[in-house]
Design a protein around this motif. Structure first.
Motif, mmCIF file in Angstrom:
data_model
loop_
_atom_site.group_PDB
_atom_site.id
_atom_site.type_symbol
_atom_site.label_atom_id
_atom_site.label_comp_id
_atom_site.label_asym_id
_atom_site.label_seq_id
_atom_site.Cartn_x
_atom_site.Cartn_y
_atom_site.Cartn_z
ATOM 1 N N PHE A 53 13.659 20.843 6.968
ATOM 2 C CA PHE A 53 13.564 22.165 7.543
ATOM 3 C C PHE A 53 12.586 22.129 8.797
ATOM 4 N N ILE A 54 11.632 21.745 8.618
ATOM 5 C CA ILE A 54 10.493 21.762 9.881
ATOM 6 C C ILE A 54 10.993 21.204 10.900
ATOM 7 N N LYS A 55 11.603 19.837 10.667
ATOM 8 C CA LYS A 55 11.952 18.954 11.861
ATOM 9 C C LYS A 55 13.260 19.696 12.609
ATOM 10 N N ARG A 56 14.050 20.328 11.718
ATOM 11 C CA ARG A 56 15.326 21.190 12.480
ATOM 12 C C ARG A 56 14.837 22.440 12.937
ATOM 13 N N ALA A 57 13.887 22.974 12.507
ATOM 14 C CA ALA A 57 13.387 24.392 13.184
ATOM 15 C C ALA A 57 12.509 23.957 14.502
ATOM 16 N N GLN A 58 11.908 22.677 14.607
ATOM 17 C CA GLN A 58 11.331 22.367 15.753
ATOM 18 C C GLN A 58 12.177 21.984 16.775
ATOM 19 N N SER A 59 13.481 21.211 16.551
ATOM 20 C CA SER A 59 14.401 20.786 17.424
ATOM 21 C C SER A 59 15.121 21.956 17.960
ATOM 22 N N LEU A 60 15.031 23.120 17.310
ATOM 23 C CA LEU A 60 15.708 24.372 17.966
ATOM 24 C C LEU A 60 14.533 25.247 18.625
ATOM 25 N N GLY A 61 13.578 24.885 18.829
ATOM 26 C CA GLY A 61 12.597 25.436 19.703
ATOM 27 C C GLY A 61 11.426 26.237 19.000
ATOM 28 N N LEU A 62 11.314 26.447 17.758
ATOM 29 C CA LEU A 62 10.323 27.009 17.018
ATOM 30 C C LEU A 62 9.044 26.408 17.061
ATOM 31 N N SER A 63 7.936 27.036 17.338
ATOM 32 C CA SER A 63 6.695 26.262 17.234
ATOM 33 C C SER A 63 6.318 26.114 15.660
ATOM 34 N N LEU A 64 5.289 25.345 15.411
ATOM 35 C CA LEU A 64 4.528 25.164 14.210
ATOM 36 C C LEU A 64 4.197 26.356 13.664
ATOM 37 N N ASN A 65 3.494 27.189 14.494
ATOM 38 C CA ASN A 65 3.202 28.535 13.908
ATOM 39 C C ASN A 65 4.046 29.566 13.676
ATOM 40 N N GLU A 66 5.211 29.334 14.307
ATOM 41 C CA GLU A 66 6.529 30.248 14.033
ATOM 42 C C GLU A 66 7.044 29.613 12.639
ATOM 43 N N ILE A 67 7.097 28.272 12.593
ATOM 44 C CA ILE A 67 7.541 27.697 11.209
ATOM 45 C C ILE A 67 6.707 28.210 10.192
ATOM 46 N N ARG A 68 5.421 28.019 10.293
ATOM 47 C CA ARG A 68 4.526 28.404 9.045
ATOM 48 C C ARG A 68 4.746 29.977 8.697
ATOM 49 N N GLU A 69 4.787 30.824 9.704
ATOM 50 C CA GLU A 69 5.210 32.163 9.210
ATOM 51 C C GLU A 69 6.689 32.313 8.339
#
Length: 142
Positions: free
Chosen positions: A59-75
């Motif tokens: 999920f983290i990899k996919r979300a990053q590939s779509l442009g989400l930052s690690l802070n956004e992913i943490r939220e």
């Protein structure tokens, strides 16, 4: 994290190998709090991961590939860890990312046009007066 047998837990090397991520990245994600519910420490201090770590890392990899930052992913992960689906939050973030991408595309198209205009009038050997007045006459504003 509730796991019935320690043998089900995975060490960081195996997690890194099976996920394709460097050990440093897995450690970094843990430091940021992205892996909280699927990692624990052994008595000796080793990181031990629940097998669900792979779903979380994917999920983290996919979300990053779509442009989400690690802070956004943490939220987003914090919402999910509370038992809620974070789809609404993800949609908002992706809509914002899409707006940003569209603005970047427009800026790049403008830049492309400007460069094409400069290149279409390019002079390898401008007049001597022009050479004396500028660093590169082809880049002067007209």
């Amino acid at each position: 994290m509730e796991v019935t047998a320690t043998s089900e837990l995975l060490k960081i090397g195996r997690v890194a190998q099976e996920s394709g991520l460097p050990v440093k990245t897995v450690r970094y994600y843990e430091e940021l709090g992205l892996l909280a519910p699927v990692v624990e420490r052994s008595e000796a201090g080793y990181r031990l991961f629940d097998p669900q770590i792979f779903q979380r890392l994917a999920f983290i990899k996919r979300a990053q590939s779509l442009g989400l930052s690690l802070n956004e992913i943490r939220e987003v992960l914090e919402i999910r860890d509370r038992g809620e689906l974070p789809c609404g939050k993800i949609r908002q973030r992706l809509e914002g990312e899409l707006r940003s991408i569209r603005a970047k595309i427009l800026a790049l198209e403008t830049l492309q046009f400007e460069i094409e205009e400069i290149l279409s009038g390019w002079q390898e050997y401008p007049s001597p007066e022009r050479i004396e007045e500028t660093i590169c006459p082809n880049l002067d504003e007209l």
